[in-house]
Design a protein around this motif. Sequence first.
Motif, mmCIF file in Angstrom:
data_model
loop_
_atom_site.group_PDB
_atom_site.id
_atom_site.type_symbol
_atom_site.label_atom_id
_atom_site.label_comp_id
_atom_site.label_asym_id
_atom_site.label_seq_id
_atom_site.Cartn_x
_atom_site.Cartn_y
_atom_site.Cartn_z
ATOM 1 N N ARG A 182 38.554 39.439 42.693
ATOM 2 C CA ARG A 182 38.152 38.979 44.030
ATOM 3 C C ARG A 182 38.346 40.080 45.067
ATOM 4 N N ALA A 183 39.470 40.788 44.987
ATOM 5 C CA ALA A 183 39.701 41.896 45.915
ATOM 6 C C ALA A 183 38.732 43.041 45.647
ATOM 7 N N LEU A 184 38.470 43.317 44.378
ATOM 8 C CA LEU A 184 37.578 44.415 44.005
ATOM 9 C C LEU A 184 36.148 44.145 44.452
ATOM 10 N N ALA A 185 35.751 42.866 44.480
ATOM 11 C CA ALA A 185 34.381 42.512 44.868
ATOM 12 C C ALA A 185 34.060 42.928 46.297
ATOM 13 N N ARG A 186 35.068 43.142 47.108
ATOM 14 C CA ARG A 186 34.825 43.568 48.488
ATOM 15 C C ARG A 186 34.534 45.064 48.590
ATOM 16 N N ARG A 187 34.663 45.786 47.484
ATOM 17 C CA ARG A 187 34.462 47.237 47.487
ATOM 18 C C ARG A 187 35.321 47.895 48.577
ATOM 19 N N PRO A 188 36.649 47.681 48.530
ATOM 20 C CA PRO A 188 37.492 48.158 49.628
ATOM 21 C C PRO A 188 37.740 49.660 49.559
ATOM 22 N N ALA A 189 38.055 50.236 50.701
ATOM 23 C CA ALA A 189 38.516 51.623 50.737
ATOM 24 C C ALA A 189 40.003 51.690 50.437
ATOM 25 N N VAL A 190 40.739 50.639 50.843
ATOM 26 C CA VAL A 190 42.182 50.557 50.615
ATOM 27 C C VAL A 190 42.475 49.224 49.948
ATOM 28 N N LEU A 191 43.261 49.261 48.870
ATOM 29 C CA LEU A 191 43.598 48.052 48.119
ATOM 30 C C LEU A 191 45.114 47.930 48.035
ATOM 31 N N LEU A 192 45.645 46.811 48.552
ATOM 32 C CA LEU A 192 47.079 46.545 48.561
ATOM 33 C C LEU A 192 47.379 45.497 47.494
ATOM 34 N N LEU A 193 48.246 45.832 46.542
ATOM 35 C CA LEU A 193 48.547 44.941 45.425
ATOM 36 C C LEU A 193 50.027 44.586 45.451
ATOM 37 N N ASP A 194 50.322 43.292 45.588
ATOM 38 C CA ASP A 194 51.708 42.833 45.672
ATOM 39 C C ASP A 194 52.147 42.289 44.316
ATOM 40 N N GLU A 195 52.896 43.099 43.582
ATOM 41 C CA GLU A 195 53.428 42.769 42.255
ATOM 42 C C GLU A 195 52.327 42.296 41.298
ATOM 43 N N PRO A 196 51.334 43.133 41.042
ATOM 44 C CA PRO A 196 50.220 42.714 40.177
ATOM 45 C C PRO A 196 50.604 42.563 38.714
ATOM 46 N N ALA A 197 51.729 43.167 38.283
ATOM 47 C CA ALA A 197 52.113 43.106 36.871
ATOM 48 C C ALA A 197 53.152 42.033 36.584
ATOM 49 N N ALA A 198 53.528 41.247 37.590
ATOM 50 C CA ALA A 198 54.559 40.228 37.387
ATOM 51 C C ALA A 198 54.093 39.199 36.365
ATOM 52 N N GLY A 199 54.927 38.930 35.368
ATOM 53 C CA GLY A 199 54.623 37.917 34.367
ATOM 54 C C GLY A 199 53.700 38.366 33.254
ATOM 55 N N LEU A 200 53.311 39.638 33.225
ATOM 56 C CA LEU A 200 52.390 40.117 32.196
ATOM 57 C C LEU A 200 53.161 40.683 31.003
ATOM 58 N N THR A 201 52.535 40.635 29.839
ATOM 59 C CA THR A 201 53.112 41.259 28.651
ATOM 60 C C THR A 201 52.885 42.767 28.716
ATOM 61 N N ASP A 202 53.528 43.498 27.810
ATOM 62 C CA ASP A 202 53.370 44.955 27.803
ATOM 63 C C ASP A 202 51.912 45.349 27.579
#
Length: 575
Positions: free
Chosen positions: A486-506
């Motif tokens: 959803r964030a990528l669909a905006r084609r942003p110049a700046v992307l802020l990600l708040d703990e994107p790896a939380a809860g993910l496996t290795d």
Amino acid sequence: MRKLWALASTLTLPRWAGEGMMLAVLVAYALLYASPYGLRVLTVAGVYALAAIGFQIVFGLGGALSLAHGAFFGIGAYATGILGSQWSLGFAATFPVSLLVPLLLALLVGLPVLRLESHYFALATLGIAQVVHLLAVNSPALTGGANGLPGVPGIVLFGWAVPRGLPLAAVVWGFVALGGLLAWTLARGRWGRALTLVRDDPLAAGTLGLDVGGLRLAAFALSAVYAGAAGALAVHTQRVVSPEVLEFPVMVSVLTIAVVGGRGRVAGAILGAVLLLHLPEWFRFLERSYLIVYGVALLATIVLAPHGLTGLLDRLFPSRPAPLPKPAAPPETAIPMGPLLRVEGLTKGFGGVRAVDGVSLTLEAATITGLIGPNGSGKTTLVNLISGLETPDGGRVMMGNSDMAGQRPDRIARAGIARTFQAVSLPEGASVLAAVAAARLERDGSIALAEAHALWALERLGAADLAAKPCAGLPAALRRRVELARALARRPAVLLLDEPAAGLTDGEKAELAGHLRAIAATGTALLVVEHDMGFLLPLAGHVLCLDQGRTLYAGPPEGVRSDPAVVAAYLGEGA
């Protein structure tokens, strides 16, 4: 019975089939079976259906419990009653005034009260309704006081005085059809989708470029127009206007119609109005007990069909799923090389606590910057300040030559900044494709184009197979991938990600790291808030560590584990 239920669950109907069948039944009843009294009840049901359609816009789509809707209904009624009985004006003159006066009042009071949240908004609108009612009762020279105004003329269309009975019912339901078609078109379009997102997640809506305040005000004002129209038709039906049209039972009836029929649905407003106006008549043979049975029937409907009668019909006869569009890449935004975002001396306090204290950072094009620190160090607050969800006490957020500090989230989003959230929030009632397409509602000219761009974003992250699935029930890893799409669909110049790896496996973290590197390779600057050093340090080219709102470390990732201040405040001696 089970076989019938199983057979019903396999049937699929066009999306308009339910509304079409409902219209056919109403027409057949009015033409073939209804008595003169039955036609009068049907006419009143049409009045309430029109009022409920308007309420579905502000309450069903917008999620705002406006208890002033009954007041707008009464204002429309009094506008027609006063102009018709005292000024002898006809329908062509009084009806537009009955739309305009509630609209102007809604715009006047909407600006302050729509800033309130939840029950505070409901109480404020209830207060408005009570003030209007008191003014009507205590202004006898204008409104007739408690006795009201008799002698309101009937509807005259193009020189034809519409008689009571079938002609009047046809005119009222003609307005219901026009109002319903307009509301249905808006609800299915970009405006309705945007308003629904504002209802479900106003914070995310703002960061996707949607003007939350403007959408709420437009819904509030449009609902007032519908209520005024319904009030005008009610007065022409009854030929008298009194304070009863401003009393709370009118509001309760409209709210009940919306809930029983199905929240946010035009068909729900019509079905609910017809049933709620006719049920007392059907139970009238029970004499003194009919109100008890009526109440039990309403309660049973709410318990057995919590999503309303239209929701129950959707379960029995699901609509045909729409075919997926062909993916199409959104227009590229030229991203200049060099610094894209500069944060200079940003500060924010909550009470006596400095959550962010003089933080500065620079995000360069095509780079990934890591943001680390202990819990409560100010990481999420910093992201909220950059994205506009919090207003800084001082400092600047420079995007090019523009200072975005303190700007609304939608304006910051339009400047090219997108974000994800620590706690992923997706609309539970929407499909994955619709959730991602919400990011394009502000930019694309149609739902079809927004969904084509959304499918491109999902495809780029390897999640195109999720497009038709509902957001409800998705596991954590897939929810985070959908939010990133959803964030990528905006084609942003700046992307802020708040703990994107939380809860993910290795394995999922490794896949996410690959996606983030690919996004950065297109020129986007990434700021990644993360606690997992094994994930972040190999990914980031620069790391910022916060502690108690202040910058503790700013430098290459290789120096994080060896910096004494970072080890003492965050990593610990065993790191």
